[in-house]
Design an enzyme around this catalytic site. Sequence first.
Site, PDB file in Angstrom:
ATOM      1  N   ARG A  60      11.844  44.534 -51.977  1.00  0.00           N
ATOM      2  CA  ARG A  60      12.195  43.234 -52.900  1.00  0.00           C
ATOM      3  C   ARG A  60      10.837  42.351 -53.041  1.00  0.00           C
ATOM      4  O   ARG A  60      10.608  41.981 -54.312  1.00  0.00           O
ATOM      5  CB  ARG A  60      13.293  42.229 -51.976  1.00  0.00           C
ATOM      6  CG  ARG A  60      14.513  42.795 -51.854  1.00  0.00           C
ATOM      7  CD  ARG A  60      15.530  41.846 -51.401  1.00  0.00           C
ATOM      8  NE  ARG A  60      15.553  41.465 -50.175  1.00  0.00           N
ATOM      9  CZ  ARG A  60      15.966  42.222 -48.912  1.00  0.00           C
ATOM     10  NH1 ARG A  60      16.868  43.223 -49.376  1.00  0.00           N
ATOM     11  NH2 ARG A  60      16.145  41.724 -47.966  1.00  0.00           N
ATOM     12  N   LYS A  85      16.825  24.794 -58.221  1.00  0.00           N
ATOM     13  CA  LYS A  85      17.947  25.253 -59.111  1.00  0.00           C
ATOM     14  C   LYS A  85      19.497  25.249 -58.314  1.00  0.00           C
ATOM     15  O   LYS A  85      19.433  25.582 -57.115  1.00  0.00           O
ATOM     16  CB  LYS A  85      17.580  26.426 -59.720  1.00  0.00           C
ATOM     17  CG  LYS A  85      18.871  27.404 -60.584  1.00  0.00           C
ATOM     18  CD  LYS A  85      18.722  28.729 -60.650  1.00  0.00           C
ATOM     19  CE  LYS A  85      20.043  29.373 -60.157  1.00  0.00           C
ATOM     20  NZ  LYS A  85      19.837  30.931 -60.831  1.00  0.00           N
ATOM     21  N   LYS A 123      19.981  23.800 -68.136  1.00  0.00           N
ATOM     22  CA  LYS A 123      20.091  25.194 -68.055  1.00  0.00           C
ATOM     23  C   LYS A 123      21.428  25.697 -68.452  1.00  0.00           C
ATOM     24  O   LYS A 123      22.244  25.938 -67.452  1.00  0.00           O
ATOM     25  CB  LYS A 123      19.520  26.066 -66.731  1.00  0.00           C
ATOM     26  CG  LYS A 123      19.646  27.419 -66.676  1.00  0.00           C
ATOM     27  CD  LYS A 123      18.540  28.044 -65.569  1.00  0.00           C
ATOM     28  CE  LYS A 123      19.044  29.812 -65.589  1.00  0.00           C
ATOM     29  NZ  LYS A 123      18.039  30.532 -64.875  1.00  0.00           N
TER      30      LYS A 123
HETATM   31  P1  13P Z   1      20.147  35.489 -66.187  1.00  0.00           P
HETATM   32  O1  13P Z   1      19.275  35.265 -66.988  1.00  0.00           O
HETATM   33  O2  13P Z   1      20.312  37.132 -65.697  1.00  0.00           O
HETATM   34  O3  13P Z   1      21.452  35.128 -66.580  1.00  0.00           O
HETATM   35  O4  13P Z   1      19.936  34.628 -64.730  1.00  0.00           O
HETATM   36  C1  13P Z   1      19.640  33.432 -64.784  1.00  0.00           C
HETATM   37  C2  13P Z   1      20.261  32.862 -63.897  1.00  0.00           C
HETATM   38  O5  13P Z   1      19.203  32.156 -63.152  1.00  0.00           O
HETATM   39  C3  13P Z   1      21.513  32.764 -63.403  1.00  0.00           C
HETATM   40  O6  13P Z   1      21.537  31.762 -62.424  1.00  0.00           O
END
Ligand code: 13P
Length: 335
Positions: A44, A134, A217
């Site tokens: 990872r 996030k 987002k």
């Molecule tokens: P994806 O762009 O693969 O949807 O992932 C973004 C993300 O951080 C989802 O929480």
Amino acid sequence: MSDLNNIALKILNNGKGILAADESTATMTKRLESVKVQSTAENRLLFRETLFSASGMTEYIGGVILYDETIKQLTSKKNKIPELISAMGSTPGIKVDTGAKVLAGSPNEKITEGLDGLRERLKEYYKLGAKFTKWRGVYNISKEYPSKLSIQSNAHALARYSSLVQECNMVPIVEPEVLMDGEHSAKECYEKTSEVIKKCFEELIFHKVDLKGIILKPNMILAGNKCKNKISNEEVAKLTLKCLKDSVPSEVPGIAFLSGGQSEIEATENLNLINKFNDTNFIMSYSYGRALQQSALKFWSQDIKNFEGTQKIFNQRAKMNSLAAQGKWSKELEN
Ligand code: 13P
């Protein structure tokens, strides 16, 4: 200008966007197993370190969202991961929610957990070098969903999270993801996403979050992946812009879309059109996970020691999305 606003702008200015490399170990294991690589902590790290040290990081990636495991790992040269990201000219961030669990009272929906002990965890991540965070709320669409209960409780959690993050001098990414899974039309996606985002801002304001110091987002407005009536990329861009114009307060400095299961090209093309038609003051950029990593991961899985080849593919994807974030992408540039 506040420090938080400066951080948000540094992450998204000049066509930069975010690399979402914060897959939980369970999700990363799925991704690695899909390309037949064993999911060990070393593997990872190896994949992620390969991306984080690519030259495209400097020009195109303003921020990287890490997972708890990664932010505490050391690179092959024994440096701290957040230091590597900063040295590349980018900004380290961290996922701080602990995942979406069944919502009591509406068991077909999810509520995101992680508020207990969050203030203490934030202090630890700040010390480790994180400048932003996030939290993802997730909503599915059908006739009865998302329910008022899910919309209200996820907005509440996103707001409590955001105010704790700002208290700790970091920028919260507020991610309410309305999933593309299902038969729903783009119109339904538009309506539900608008309702979800409006409720989020109502709660953010109630919790005294400084809107100049967040990044939103969201998902783009798409027809469900099982819907027979797909809409054009132009319509996706126009509906997405209309939705955000109507539901996001003007203080918010930037919007960074998730890719949500779109193909790499689709995610780039839609972002490009959003920027071509953008008649708002919001920066419209990307915070992609799969749409930045898919091809690189596939290539890497063939030879996990081929750093340069993997980085070349990642650099190209990052460059294409950076052009799209400025409305300067075209299909010919892909080859
Ligand atoms: P994806 O762009 O693969 O949807 O992932 C973004 C993300 O951080 C989802 O929480």
